[in-house]
Design a protein around this motif. Structure first.
Motif, PDB file in Angstrom:
ATOM      1  N   TYR A 257      31.622 -37.339  -9.502  1.00  0.00           N
ATOM      2  CA  TYR A 257      32.003 -37.922  -8.212  1.00  0.00           C
ATOM      3  C   TYR A 257      33.449 -38.438  -8.245  1.00  0.00           C
ATOM      4  O   TYR A 257      34.205 -38.267  -7.291  1.00  0.00           O
ATOM      5  N   GLU A 258      33.820 -39.078  -9.350  1.00  0.00           N
ATOM      6  CA  GLU A 258      35.190 -39.601  -9.465  1.00  0.00           C
ATOM      7  C   GLU A 258      36.210 -38.479  -9.466  1.00  0.00           C
ATOM      8  O   GLU A 258      37.285 -38.589  -8.873  1.00  0.00           O
TER       9      GLU A 258
ATOM     10  N   ALA B 233      36.371 -37.253  -5.939  1.00  0.00           N
ATOM     11  CA  ALA B 233      37.067 -38.223  -5.079  1.00  0.00           C
ATOM     12  C   ALA B 233      38.575 -38.031  -5.159  1.00  0.00           C
ATOM     13  O   ALA B 233      39.289 -38.158  -4.161  1.00  0.00           O
TER      14      ALA B 233
ATOM     15  N   TYR C 295      35.115 -36.691   0.673  1.00  0.00           N
ATOM     16  CA  TYR C 295      34.588 -37.916   1.279  1.00  0.00           C
ATOM     17  C   TYR C 295      33.124 -38.133   0.899  1.00  0.00           C
ATOM     18  O   TYR C 295      32.636 -39.269   0.886  1.00  0.00           O
TER      19      TYR C 295
ATOM     20  N   GLN D 274      33.282 -40.093  -2.152  1.00  0.00           N
ATOM     21  CA  GLN D 274      33.633 -41.480  -1.824  1.00  0.00           C
ATOM     22  C   GLN D 274      32.401 -42.237  -1.337  1.00  0.00           C
ATOM     23  O   GLN D 274      32.162 -43.391  -1.716  1.00  0.00           O
TER      24      GLN D 274
ATOM     25  N   TYR E 184      35.807 -47.661  -1.325  1.00  0.00           N
ATOM     26  CA  TYR E 184      35.308 -46.281  -1.314  1.00  0.00           C
ATOM     27  C   TYR E 184      34.897 -45.856   0.094  1.00  0.00           C
ATOM     28  O   TYR E 184      35.214 -44.754   0.545  1.00  0.00           O
TER      29      TYR E 184
END
Length: 575
Positions: free
Chosen positions: A170-171, A174, A179, A182, A205
């Motif tokens: 996910y990071e 991001a 989105y 996020q 976030y």
């Protein structure tokens, strides 16, 4: 004698004088000759010196020219080398771009294949195949596939739960501007799952997610500002966030080829088909098919509606919808005629867009006093579909349909008075019709009521009422909060989070205590079974599908079994 001697002396003197003069002339000429000779030699020497100097200069110039030429040649060679180097670099870059494009195209192809398999899958094995394709597409840099894989790692789909890996993915997403990533990081931060519990970080976030176009982030921010969660309570800011979501959805709803999309409700009400049950049992569906083939008009119309919209677990199938509507229309069903008109007005694979055919079937239904048919004719005249735009005729048909209680017609009347389309603007009448339509759950009517309250148009401005209306409008379109979407998807297997969400539900409403008790009982039972059956306390345990093994009501069976054991123990205690 004297004159003679004198004459001789004079002659001698003259002779001497002449000789002297001649000698002087001779000497003078000799001197001149010597001088001339000397000048000529010096000139020659100077000339020769000049020639030597010129020769030296020419040699120097030649050397310089040769050196310059050599440098030019070297420069040309260097330029040629640079050009060749640039050409090689360009070729290399072109090759890289081509390779990247091939990878991108292949990644897109694999992702689309995975989505198609996932949509058509009816077994866990097929879903697993879809995720294998997502994994391959992720390796090729497909961001959407990576999002799918991150979700799978987070929720533990197919025994592959790894929250740490999900967060890392996910990071990474991001940073690429996802989105969805996020949103997920905001949720995990706000709940303290796999990362530090940090509401301020979650807010950041969600803010980035909303800036990237996430409607879910907009809704969460709206709720936070409305309730004052980690921010100062501010209704106006909440309204601005909810407004963006509502505007987006209203825009999607308002136009479909220029005609508002209607929410198809089951106009016929056979038992089970109009119930709140989300899925229609297969055996019941087969029974209704049998009745429809036997000529039950009510069932034919209802099955047609279900296939038209793909509700209650049935596939959206325009051919089947048209088949059942035509059978019912042949038997004289006005509702069926109206829905056939709707299908031809909007156009699909079974009924290509045809305004004349739509007008025909709407007219047939309207002649029978059918509200849907009257409303359909109103739409044709309002938008000029197959007929000239005629607001007076549209108003007439909308009024007739509204008098029969059809909410979509009530909304259209409200819109005409709100926008001044063919009538004088009248916000009071607009409010009246929007309100009437909103009582039946017409989402666009609720949206416009919220808009009127937000701007103080025709009513006293009220931020709180506007927000509540927008929330109601979003709920009617099944737009659920991100937190609860996660709560429902409890393949997440995070028991602590589940308990927290259930406790929140119980605190929110006293009526929720009993359902929460049973839900917690089921959750703890699932947790216990999982540990007993597999003895695996890591994050990668494989989950046995109890629904498939013991049936869909296995939890009730287990609760009953527990109650029976408790009764047995209590009886033995008093014996």
């Amino acid at each position: 004698m004297k004159p003679l001697s004198l004459l001789i002396e004079i002659l001698i003197i003259l002779g001497v004088t002449i000789k002297t003069i001649e000698a002087e002339k001779h000497n003078k000429k000799q001197k001149e000759r010597n001088v001339t000779t000397q000048v000529s030699v010096s000139e020659i020497k100077q000339y020769l010196s000049n020639i030597l100097e010129q020769k030296k200069s020419i040699n120097v110039i030649n050397k310089k020219e040769n050196l310059l030429e050599k440098k030019k040649n070297q420069h040309k060679l260097r330029i040629k080398g640079i050009q060749n180097k640039h050409l090689w670099k360009r070729s290399k870059n072109h090759l890289k771009k081509q390779t990247k494009k091939i990878f991108t195209d292949e990644g897109d192809r694999l992702f689309k294949m995975g989505i198609k398999i996932l949509q058509q899958s009816k077994s866990q094995k097929q879903k697993a195949e879809a995720y294998k394709l997502f994994a391959k597409a992720s390796d090729m840099g497909n961001l959407k596939a990576m999002e799918k894989m991150a979700d799978a790692l987070l929720f533990g789909n197919f025994g592959m739960q790894n929250i740490t890996a999900a967060i890392q993915l996910y990071e990474s997403l991001a940073k690429e501007g996802s989105y969805k990533a996020q949103n997920a990081l905001g949720f995990l931060s706000s709940c303290g799952i796999g990362m530090e519990y940090n509401q301020a970080k979650a807010l950041i976030y969600y803010t980035f997610g909303s800036a990237g176009g996430s409607m879910i982030s907009q809704m969460i921010l709206g709720y936070r500002y409305l309730s004052g969660i980690s921010v100062l309570q501010n209704c106006e800011v909440a309204l601005s966030h909810y407004k963006k979501v509502a505007d987006y959805i209203a825009d999607k709803l308002e136009k479909s080829a220029g005609v508002p999309v209607e929410k198809v409700r089951l106009t016929e009400r056979p038992e089970n088909l109009s119930s709140n049950s989300e899925i229609l049992d297969w055996d019941i569906y087969q029974y209704y098919k049998f009745l429809a083939e036997r000529g039950d008009v009510q069932i034919q119309v209802s099955l047609g509606q279900l296939h038209l919209t793909g509700r209650k677990g049935l596939d959206q199938d325009y051919y089947k919808a048209l088949y059942y509507f035509l059978k019912a229309a042949k038997a004289g069903s006005a509702n069926a005629m109206a829905f056939i008109g709707k299908m031809y007005l909007e156009g699909n694979v079974a009924a290509p867009q045809n305004n004349a055919t739509a007008f025909k079937y709407f007219s047939m239904a309207a002649n029978k006093g059918n509200a849907i048919g009257l409303h359909g004719l109103g739409l044709l005249y309002f938008y000029g579909k197959g007929v000239p735009v005629n607001y007076a005729e549209a108003l007439k048909y909308f009024q007739k349909a509204a008098e029969k209680g059809w909410p979509n017609a009530q909304f259209q009347l409200g819109f005409m008075y709100y926008s001044g389309s063919g009538v004088w603007k009248d916000y009071k009448l607009a409010f009246k019709y929007f309100y009437l339509a909103s009582q039946s759950g017409q989402p666009l009517a609720i949206y416009y009521l919220a808009k009127m309250y937000a701007t103080g148009t025709g009513v006293l401005r009220s931020c709180r009422t506007a927000v509540e209306k927008k929330l109601k409008s979003l709920k009617k379109r099944r737009c659920i909060q991100w937190h609860f979407s996660y709560g429902i998807e409890l393949p997440l297997k995070d028991v602590r989070l589940a308990r927290r969400l259930y406790d929140m539900a119980a605190q929110t409403s006293p009526d929720a205590h009993i359902p929460v008790f049973f839900a917690l009982t089921k959750l703890e039972t699932v947790h216990l079974f999982r540990d007993i059956l597999f003895f695996n306390f890591t994050m990668r345990w494989k989950w046995m599908k109890l629904d498939n093994t013991l049936g869909p009501y296995w939890d009730l069976f287990v609760i009953g079994l527990i109650v029976a054991v408790l009764i047995f123990l209590l009886r033995n205690r008093y014996l």
